[in-house]
Design an enzyme around this catalytic site. Structure first.
Site, PDB file in Angstrom:
ATOM      1  N   GLY A  78      19.447  33.299  46.480  1.00 17.20           N
ATOM      2  CA  GLY A  78      18.676  33.345  47.727  1.00 17.20           C
ATOM      3  C   GLY A  78      19.211  34.412  48.667  1.00 17.20           C
ATOM      4  O   GLY A  78      20.083  35.219  48.304  1.00 17.20           O
TER       5      GLY A  78
ATOM      6  N   ASP B 256      18.521  23.320  38.367  1.00 15.60           N
ATOM      7  CA  ASP B 256      18.054  22.636  39.568  1.00 15.60           C
ATOM      8  C   ASP B 256      19.158  21.655  39.991  1.00 15.60           C
ATOM      9  O   ASP B 256      19.519  20.763  39.214  1.00 15.60           O
ATOM     10  CB  ASP B 256      16.744  21.900  39.208  1.00 15.60           C
ATOM     11  CG  ASP B 256      16.132  21.185  40.391  1.00 15.60           C
ATOM     12  OD1 ASP B 256      16.878  20.751  41.298  1.00 15.60           O
ATOM     13  OD2 ASP B 256      14.897  21.030  40.398  1.00 15.60           O
TER      14      ASP B 256
ATOM     15  N   LEU C 159      24.684  26.012  48.651  1.00 16.93           N
ATOM     16  CA  LEU C 159      23.663  26.630  49.513  1.00 16.93           C
ATOM     17  C   LEU C 159      22.249  26.306  49.045  1.00 16.93           C
ATOM     18  O   LEU C 159      21.286  26.707  49.707  1.00 16.93           O
ATOM     19  CB  LEU C 159      23.833  28.162  49.531  1.00 16.93           C
ATOM     20  CG  LEU C 159      24.784  28.758  50.582  1.00 16.93           C
ATOM     21  CD1 LEU C 159      26.209  28.280  50.404  1.00 16.93           C
ATOM     22  CD2 LEU C 159      24.741  30.285  50.514  1.00 16.93           C
TER      23      LEU C 159
ATOM     24  N   ASN D 107      25.294  15.435  43.520  1.00 19.41           N
ATOM     25  CA  ASN D 107      25.716  16.085  42.269  1.00 19.41           C
ATOM     26  C   ASN D 107      26.892  17.041  42.473  1.00 19.41           C
ATOM     27  O   ASN D 107      27.835  17.037  41.688  1.00 19.41           O
ATOM     28  CB  ASN D 107      24.527  16.798  41.623  1.00 19.41           C
ATOM     29  CG  ASN D 107      23.534  15.804  41.044  1.00 19.41           C
ATOM     30  OD1 ASN D 107      23.929  14.722  40.604  1.00 19.41           O
ATOM     31  ND2 ASN D 107      22.258  16.145  41.061  1.00 19.41           N
TER      32      ASN D 107
ATOM     33  N   TYR E 153      13.734  18.415  55.819  1.00 21.01           N
ATOM     34  CA  TYR E 153      14.860  19.361  55.880  1.00 21.01           C
ATOM     35  C   TYR E 153      15.966  18.808  56.784  1.00 21.01           C
ATOM     36  O   TYR E 153      17.119  18.687  56.363  1.00 21.01           O
ATOM     37  CB  TYR E 153      14.339  20.695  56.408  1.00 21.01           C
ATOM     38  CG  TYR E 153      15.357  21.815  56.446  1.00 21.01           C
ATOM     39  CD1 TYR E 153      15.755  22.471  55.280  1.00 21.01           C
ATOM     40  CD2 TYR E 153      15.906  22.236  57.651  1.00 21.01           C
ATOM     41  CE1 TYR E 153      16.676  23.505  55.318  1.00 21.01           C
ATOM     42  CE2 TYR E 153      16.824  23.272  57.698  1.00 21.01           C
ATOM     43  CZ  TYR E 153      17.198  23.910  56.526  1.00 21.01           C
ATOM     44  OH  TYR E 153      18.108  24.937  56.566  1.00 21.01           O
TER      45      TYR E 153
ATOM     46  N   LYS F 128      19.485  17.337  55.397  1.00 18.20           N
ATOM     47  CA  LYS F 128      20.763  17.996  55.702  1.00 18.20           C
ATOM     48  C   LYS F 128      21.715  17.037  56.429  1.00 18.20           C
ATOM     49  O   LYS F 128      22.926  17.101  56.250  1.00 18.20           O
ATOM     50  CB  LYS F 128      20.513  19.234  56.568  1.00 18.20           C
ATOM     51  CG  LYS F 128      19.826  20.380  55.826  1.00 18.20           C
ATOM     52  CD  LYS F 128      20.796  21.113  54.910  1.00 18.20           C
ATOM     53  CE  LYS F 128      20.169  22.376  54.334  1.00 18.20           C
ATOM     54  NZ  LYS F 128      21.084  23.109  53.458  1.00 18.20           N
TER      55      LYS F 128
ATOM     56  N   THR G 272      19.858  32.984  60.838  1.00 15.76           N
ATOM     57  CA  THR G 272      20.499  34.197  60.319  1.00 15.76           C
ATOM     58  C   THR G 272      19.444  35.053  59.615  1.00 15.76           C
ATOM     59  O   THR G 272      18.516  34.526  59.007  1.00 15.76           O
ATOM     60  CB  THR G 272      21.634  33.794  59.355  1.00 15.76           C
ATOM     61  OG1 THR G 272      22.558  32.983  60.091  1.00 15.76           O
ATOM     62  CG2 THR G 272      22.363  35.006  58.807  1.00 15.76           C
TER      63      THR G 272
HETATM   64  P1  NAD Z   1      16.794  30.917  50.705  1.00 16.62           P
HETATM   65  O1  NAD Z   1      15.552  30.110  50.596  1.00 16.62           O
HETATM   66  O2  NAD Z   1      16.709  32.402  50.636  1.00 16.62           O
HETATM   67  O3  NAD Z   1      17.860  30.456  49.618  1.00 16.62           O
HETATM   68  C1  NAD Z   1      17.910  29.168  49.083  1.00 16.62           C
HETATM   69  C2  NAD Z   1      18.226  29.288  47.595  1.00 16.62           C
HETATM   70  O4  NAD Z   1      18.325  27.979  47.030  1.00 16.62           O
HETATM   71  C3  NAD Z   1      17.107  30.011  46.831  1.00 16.62           C
HETATM   72  O5  NAD Z   1      17.666  30.951  45.952  1.00 16.62           O
HETATM   73  C4  NAD Z   1      16.407  28.878  46.063  1.00 16.62           C
HETATM   74  O6  NAD Z   1      15.772  29.320  44.888  1.00 16.62           O
HETATM   75  C5  NAD Z   1      17.573  27.953  45.803  1.00 16.62           C
HETATM   76  N1  NAD Z   1      17.169  26.559  45.577  1.00 16.62           N
HETATM   77  C6  NAD Z   1      16.280  25.815  46.275  1.00 16.62           C
HETATM   78  N2  NAD Z   1      16.181  24.594  45.748  1.00 16.62           N
HETATM   79  C7  NAD Z   1      17.032  24.554  44.678  1.00 16.62           C
HETATM   80  C8  NAD Z   1      17.352  23.568  43.717  1.00 16.62           C
HETATM   81  N3  NAD Z   1      16.807  22.343  43.744  1.00 16.62           N
HETATM   82  N4  NAD Z   1      18.254  23.880  42.750  1.00 16.62           N
HETATM   83  C9  NAD Z   1      18.819  25.112  42.695  1.00 16.62           C
HETATM   84  N5  NAD Z   1      18.533  26.098  43.575  1.00 16.62           N
HETATM   85  C10 NAD Z   1      17.655  25.808  44.556  1.00 16.62           C
HETATM   86  O7  NAD Z   1      17.490  30.465  52.082  1.00 16.62           O
HETATM   87  P2  NAD Z   1      18.792  31.018  52.803  1.00 16.62           P
HETATM   88  O8  NAD Z   1      18.417  31.490  54.136  1.00 16.62           O
HETATM   89  O9  NAD Z   1      19.574  31.890  51.903  1.00 16.62           O
HETATM   90  O10 NAD Z   1      19.588  29.640  53.015  1.00 16.62           O
HETATM   91  C11 NAD Z   1      20.689  29.272  52.189  1.00 16.62           C
HETATM   92  C12 NAD Z   1      21.267  27.953  52.701  1.00 16.62           C
HETATM   93  O11 NAD Z   1      21.704  28.108  54.057  1.00 16.62           O
HETATM   94  C13 NAD Z   1      20.277  26.800  52.683  1.00 16.62           C
HETATM   95  O12 NAD Z   1      20.946  25.623  52.292  1.00 16.62           O
HETATM   96  C14 NAD Z   1      19.842  26.686  54.126  1.00 16.62           C
HETATM   97  O13 NAD Z   1      19.477  25.373  54.461  1.00 16.62           O
HETATM   98  C15 NAD Z   1      21.104  27.120  54.862  1.00 16.62           C
HETATM   99  N6  NAD Z   1      20.770  27.666  56.192  1.00 16.62           N
HETATM  100  C16 NAD Z   1      20.259  28.923  56.326  1.00 16.62           C
HETATM  101  C17 NAD Z   1      19.943  29.396  57.586  1.00 16.62           C
HETATM  102  C18 NAD Z   1      19.396  30.781  57.809  1.00 16.62           C
HETATM  103  O14 NAD Z   1      19.069  31.116  58.952  1.00 16.62           O
HETATM  104  N7  NAD Z   1      19.293  31.644  56.823  1.00 16.62           N
HETATM  105  C19 NAD Z   1      20.132  28.582  58.723  1.00 16.62           C
HETATM  106  C20 NAD Z   1      20.626  27.299  58.526  1.00 16.62           C
HETATM  107  C21 NAD Z   1      20.966  26.853  57.266  1.00 16.62           C
END
Ligand code: NAD
Ligand code: UDP
Length: 337
Positions: A29, A75, A90, A116, A162, A166, A192
């Site tokens: 991601g 997954d 993440l 898990n 969500y 969390k 971010t």
């Molecule tokens: P993103 O959607 O780009 O990345 C999430 C990744 O998780 C993706 O690659 C997706 O394919 C993978 N994913 C989703 N469900 C899955 C599953 N069941 N099994 C395996 N992989 C799975 O989002 P991001 O911005 O990179 O966020 C990453 C983490 O940071 C997330 O947990 C998000 O909640 C947290 N977060 C991000 C932000 C932000 O502003 N970017 C803010 C708060 C929290």
């Protein structure tokens, strides 16, 4: 048996002692791929685990073939057994439009995913990091948000899959710590942005940049007076590594984000000015439970991690706008019309 010939760079023996095996779930991601880059660059062996729900192989394509990087399609709602020293969890879609597409799966990803990775961490005695979120504060009544604020969250709304997922994951992390003495690190991440966000990510920074570059209307939800604080991805990844490396008795939760606050309208105006776009602002209904204000109090991160963001919004946008311009160009879009 012959030793396989690899193109691995020569590693001094001393460095082997420092090399860790690290799993990053959600590693394909936006944030995860930058974290994988950083960990590989630091000399570690990285296992990226992702089901590609919102992530993309393109984000980590440049790492494939590196002998210190491995990709596994998996997954996290299903158990996994691997041998690693550290886990960054993440995996979870982060953009409201994506996490609301299959809300039951979103809750499962946070809750079953946490069970898990925690079960795995317990068995193999790994240190485990949780990517939590400012959404645990909901529509906050306390401003700026400090870690001791318990939040104001709707348990049955569209964002609940969500937010509550969390929150439950945080509960699991702390119960595993209390019950099993696990080494845990919980980061509450605030908005971010940066390169490798998906073109259709749906979050505000990417939406506004793409709309401005295409000369389309900038879609402001509500009146644009709601606030957010935007952190550039490089600053955040630095904080992740510092938190993971902090002493075991520092578990968090710790706020990680940029404390400079903007209204959404101010962001739109900044993006228009920086892209030289002719786009106009249009106003659309505010989605339900959309928080009216958000800004992290980062005193704890400053004290415990000696960390604060260095990249101001304008500098971060200067690095992000060309990334989206290149993506649009590659798709044959005419930019700036
Ligand atoms: P993103 O959607 O780009 O990345 C999430 C990744 O998780 C993706 O690659 C997706 O394919 C993978 N994913 C989703 N469900 C899955 C599953 N069941 N099994 C395996 N992989 C799975 O989002 P991001 O911005 O990179 O966020 C990453 C983490 O940071 C997330 O947990 C998000 O909640 C947290 N977060 C991000 C932000 C932000 O502003 N970017 C803010 C708060 C929290
Ligand atoms: N937003 C907007 N236009 C968009 C996308 C988002 O006005 O095209 C608003 C959204 O309503 C919210 C803020 O921008 O108030 C941040 O939204 P985002 O989805 O990036 O993240 P959130 O912080 O709400 O999870």
């Amino acid at each position: 048996m012959n030793t396989p010939i690899t193109n691995a760079p020569h590693t001094p023996y001393a460095q082997y002692a420092l090399r860790k095996r690290i799993m990053v779930t959600g590693g394909a991601g936006f944030l995860g791929s930058h974290l994988c880059d950083r960990l590989v660059a630091d000399g570690h062996d990285v296992l990226c685990v992702d089901n590609f729900f919102t992530g993309a192989k393109d984000n980590i394509a440049h790492l494939i073939g590196n002998p210190h990087f491995e990709l596994m399609r998996h997954d996290v709602t299903f158990p996994l057994y691997v041998e690693v020293d550290e886990i960054y969890n993440l995996a979870c879609p982060a953009s409201p439009i994506h996490y609301q597409r299959d809300p039951v799966q979103t809750t499962k990803t946070s809750v079953h995913g946490a069970i898990n990775v925690l079960g795995l961490a317990k068995r193999i005695k790994a240190k485990v990091f949780q990517a939590s979120t400012s959404e645990v504060y909901g529509d906050p009544a306390v401003h700026p948000q400090t870690e001791d604020y318990w939040g104001h969250v709707n348990p049955i709304g569209r964002r609940s899959c969500y937010d509550e997922g969390k929150r439950c994951a945080e509960t699991l992390f702390f119960d595993y710590r209390r019950q099993n003495n696990l080494r845990i690190k919980v980061a509450r991440i605030f908005n971010t942005y940066g390169p490798r966000m998906h073109l259709n990510d749906g979050r505000v920074v990417s939406n506004f940049i793409v709309q401005a570059l295409k000369g389309e209307s900038i879609t402001i939800y509500g009146d644009g007076a709601q606030t957010r604080s935007f952190c550039f991805v490089d600053d955040l990844v630095e904080a992740f590594v510092r938190l993971m490396d902090s002493p075991d008795d520092f578990t968090g939760p710790v706020n990680l984000g940029n404390p400079t606050e903007f209204t959404i309208k101010q962001l739109a105006e900044k993006v228009i000015a920086m892209t030289g776009s002719t786009s106009r602002l249009t106003y659309e209904p505010l989605p339900s439970d959309d928080p009216t204000q958000r800004r992290p109090d980062i005193t704890l991160a400053q004290q415990q991690l000696n960390w604060e963001p260095r990249i101001a919004l304008e500098q971060g946008l200067e690095k992000t706008i060309p990334y989206f311009a290149a993506l649009l160009h590659a798709q044959g879009e005419r930019i700036g019309d």
